[in-house]
Design an enzyme around this catalytic site. Structure first.
Site, PDB file in Angstrom:
ATOM      1  N   VAL A  89       2.027   5.611  -0.286  1.00 41.35           N
ATOM      2  CA  VAL A  89       1.685   5.211  -1.651  1.00 41.35           C
ATOM      3  C   VAL A  89       1.590   6.425  -2.565  1.00 41.35           C
ATOM      4  O   VAL A  89       2.142   6.449  -3.666  1.00 41.35           O
ATOM      5  CB  VAL A  89       0.368   4.415  -1.677  1.00 41.35           C
ATOM      6  CG1 VAL A  89      -0.018   4.068  -3.111  1.00 41.35           C
ATOM      7  CG2 VAL A  89       0.496   3.154  -0.838  1.00 41.35           C
ATOM      8  N   VAL A 134       1.761   5.439 -23.124  1.00 44.61           N
ATOM      9  CA  VAL A 134       0.378   5.906 -23.173  1.00 44.61           C
ATOM     10  C   VAL A 134       0.043   6.527 -24.522  1.00 44.61           C
ATOM     11  O   VAL A 134      -1.064   6.363 -25.041  1.00 44.61           O
ATOM     12  CB  VAL A 134       0.128   6.939 -22.037  1.00 44.61           C
ATOM     13  CG1 VAL A 134      -1.222   7.621 -22.212  1.00 44.61           C
ATOM     14  CG2 VAL A 134       0.224   6.265 -20.680  1.00 44.61           C
ATOM     15  N   LYS A 145     -10.018  -0.441  -0.834  1.00 50.03           N
ATOM     16  CA  LYS A 145     -10.751  -1.699  -0.670  1.00 50.03           C
ATOM     17  C   LYS A 145     -11.997  -1.552   0.186  1.00 50.03           C
ATOM     18  O   LYS A 145     -13.039  -2.143  -0.099  1.00 50.03           O
ATOM     19  CB  LYS A 145      -9.839  -2.763  -0.083  1.00 50.03           C
ATOM     20  CG  LYS A 145      -9.188  -2.334   1.222  1.00 50.03           C
ATOM     21  CD  LYS A 145      -8.121  -3.292   1.686  1.00 50.03           C
ATOM     22  CE  LYS A 145      -7.330  -2.734   2.849  1.00 50.03           C
ATOM     23  NZ  LYS A 145      -6.450  -1.619   2.446  1.00 50.03           N
ATOM     24  N   GLU A 149      -6.771  -2.207  -9.151  1.00 50.70           N
ATOM     25  CA  GLU A 149      -5.851  -3.320  -8.922  1.00 50.70           C
ATOM     26  C   GLU A 149      -5.180  -3.251  -7.562  1.00 50.70           C
ATOM     27  O   GLU A 149      -4.951  -4.270  -6.908  1.00 50.70           O
ATOM     28  CB  GLU A 149      -4.790  -3.346 -10.024  1.00 50.70           C
ATOM     29  CG  GLU A 149      -3.834  -4.515  -9.955  1.00 50.70           C
ATOM     30  CD  GLU A 149      -4.503  -5.848 -10.232  1.00 50.70           C
ATOM     31  OE1 GLU A 149      -4.578  -6.671  -9.295  1.00 50.70           O
ATOM     32  OE2 GLU A 149      -4.958  -6.054 -11.360  1.00 50.70           O
ATOM     33  N   GLY A 185       6.870  -1.675  11.176  1.00 48.62           N
ATOM     34  CA  GLY A 185       5.982  -0.966  10.269  1.00 48.62           C
ATOM     35  C   GLY A 185       5.023  -1.860   9.506  1.00 48.62           C
ATOM     36  O   GLY A 185       4.301  -1.395   8.628  1.00 48.62           O
ATOM     37  N   ASP A 189      -9.782  -6.032   7.187  1.00 47.14           N
ATOM     38  CA  ASP A 189      -9.076  -5.766   5.934  1.00 47.14           C
ATOM     39  C   ASP A 189      -9.247  -6.935   4.968  1.00 47.14           C
ATOM     40  O   ASP A 189      -9.582  -6.748   3.796  1.00 47.14           O
ATOM     41  CB  ASP A 189      -7.595  -5.526   6.239  1.00 47.14           C
ATOM     42  CG  ASP A 189      -6.754  -5.352   4.980  1.00 47.14           C
ATOM     43  OD1 ASP A 189      -6.708  -4.230   4.455  1.00 47.14           O
ATOM     44  OD2 ASP A 189      -6.152  -6.340   4.528  1.00 47.14           O
ATOM     45  N   LYS A 225     -11.315  -7.334   1.125  1.00 49.06           N
ATOM     46  CA  LYS A 225     -10.655  -7.878  -0.063  1.00 49.06           C
ATOM     47  C   LYS A 225     -11.373  -9.134  -0.553  1.00 49.06           C
ATOM     48  O   LYS A 225     -11.511  -9.343  -1.769  1.00 49.06           O
ATOM     49  CB  LYS A 225      -9.195  -8.184   0.258  1.00 49.06           C
ATOM     50  CG  LYS A 225      -8.375  -6.936   0.559  1.00 49.06           C
ATOM     51  CD  LYS A 225      -6.996  -7.272   1.100  1.00 49.06           C
ATOM     52  CE  LYS A 225      -6.199  -6.021   1.411  1.00 49.06           C
ATOM     53  NZ  LYS A 225      -4.894  -6.314   2.047  1.00 49.06           N
TER      54      LYS A 225
END
Length: 448
Positions: free
Chosen positions: A29, A48, A119, A143, A201, A215, A219
């Site tokens: 990420v 922006v 999270k 988000e 993966g 997990d 959330k």
């Protein structure tokens, strides 16, 4: 600590300078975020009102080649990076509790707004982070912490804030959905599909967080807190994994025109005039007519129901570098715009302060499969066991035994809705009956 007025003045007096972004983590990420900041610099500046410039990237080890990224940006001194006075925005994508929590708090203390995908941290210690951000007059956006690229946090935090949300239910873990979908469509066993998910993966080498529901529980806590304006932690969430789901469970669901999904379920409940929250994550059978039943592969989907908007569904890729980076970048542009304007977005909303109800009090329906002695009177005995615990049976049918060692029969029952405590007590009592060889399967039935 930087005060709100200091932050606003800083934004107003440096209008021609770029906003400096510190990135914590450069995995799948983080590297995607870094490349997006570089590749789309001109477009981002137009959106922006100021250019976004990478100030540094904190990693565990430097000297590792990362294609397309300037080696001079990398540092192992994450604490020093977030404390730099020229850093305006911090993106945290390292995960875990520590050092992420300390780094975020340090960044906030030094006046930086924060975007995080963490999270687990938000579900454990979110209130502390939100309080720090509010005191500093900066933003904390997240988000990407739930459902990858799907925009679900902002609709709950902003779009539906004027409505009364009653239910949030969804598939929020792509690994478990991939596994259950494969078991349903191909008839494969759990272990076989898990190995395939790891090879592709979709699942980690240690899949515990996914397959045991940790997990999804984190959330669910975040979604429930947002939807019902109360503080909810992962410890408040009733959690069950999917490791016990068998091929026979999948087949039973098919016979009922249902499918098995791992769901996060958050509901507003009224008990004796008081509003509570029920929060749980577990596998359940849902009818094939339900919109979540058709969600396949590693995709996520969340259904939100509210008094005025009715039923809304959010669907899309729930994980992966690019989808998650998209959610991070959306937050980053928003907090950057706020920075330019000298303001901050919505913080924590926990005014309702509702209590989380015990799972024992949650009303559900059950699917129960039993291996029983094949002799007269067994059906009456089983039915009486349900009646003794005030649980009404909706359907009951007898099938051929799955056992080859002795004569028997298989009973498959679906109950009407009843308190979880009564259903659990019934299942325990069934297991003690001499006429019952084994309680083969127990699963909740949702979505009707």
């Amino acid at each position: 600590m930087t005060s709100p007025s200091d932050s606003a003045v800083g934004a107003q007096t440096t209008a021609d300078e770029p906003l400096r972004v510190a990135l914590l983590g450069c995995g799948v990420v983080g590297s995607a975020v870094a490349r997006l900041l570089t590749d789309h610099a001109d477009d981002l500046a137009a959106r922006v009102g100021r250019r976004l410039e990478v100030a540094g990237i904190a990693v565990r080890r430097t000297g590792v080649e990362r294609a397309g990224l300037d080696p001079a940006l990398f540092t192992t001194d994450a604490e020093g990076l977030v404390a730099r006075p020229d850093v305006d925005l911090v993106v945290e994508v390292i995960g875990g509790i520590e050092p992420a929590r300390s780094l975020i708090l340090t960044a906030i203390e030094h006046g930086a707004s924060v975007v995080t995908a963490n999270k687990a941290l938000l579900a454990e210690d979110g209130p502390r982070l939100f309080e720090a951000a509010e005191q500093a007059g900066v933003d904390l956006y997240y988000e990407a912490a739930v459902a990858g690229a799907i925009p679900i946090i902002r609709p709950l935090r902003e779009s539906l804030v004027g409505d009364d949300v009653t239910t949030v239910m969804g598939i929020v873990n792509g690994t478990t959905n991939f596994i259950l979908d494969k078991m349903h469509t191909e008839g494969s066993g759990f272990d076989e599909v898990l190995a395939e998910a790891q090879a592709l993966g979709y699942a980690e080498a240690d899949p515990t967080a996914d397959v045991e529901g940790f997990d999804a529980a984190a959330k669910a806590a975040i979604l429930a807190g947002l939807a019902f304006h109360s503080r909810v932690t992962a410890d408040d969430v009733h959690r069950e994994g999917i490791t016990e789901i068998s091929s026979s469970d999948i087949a039973a669901a098919k016979s009922m025109d249902c499918t098995v999904k791992a769901l996060a379920i958050c509901r507003s409940e009224i008990v004796q005039g008081e509003r509570f929250i029920s929060v749980r994550t577990h596998p359940a059978m849902i009818p094939n007519s339900h919109p979540l039943a058709s969600v396949g592969g590693a995709y996520n989907a969340v259904v939100v129901e509210s008094t005025n908007a009715g039923r809304l569904m959010f669907y899309g890729p729930g994980a992966g570098g690019d989808p998650t980076a998209s959610a991070v970048m959306g937050d980053l542009v928003t907090v950057a715009r706020n920075r330019v304007r000298g303001t901050s977005g919505p913080g924590e909303s926990a005014y309702a302060n509702r209590r989380v109800m015990s799972m024992d009090d949650v009303v559900t329906r059950y699917f129960i499969s039993l291996e029983v002695v094949d002799q007269p009177g067994v059906l009456a005995t089983v039915a009486a066991c349900f009646a003794d615990h005030h649980v009404s049976v909706q359907t009951m049918r007898q099938e051929a035994s799955l056992r080859s060692d002795e004569a028997g029969a298989r009973l498959v029952l679906v109950t009407h809705a009843a308190p979880e405590a009564a259903l659990s007590a019934t299942v325990r009592a069934l297991g003690d009956l001499p006429q019952v060889h084994e309680v083969l399967s127990v699963m909740r039935v949702e979505g009707e």
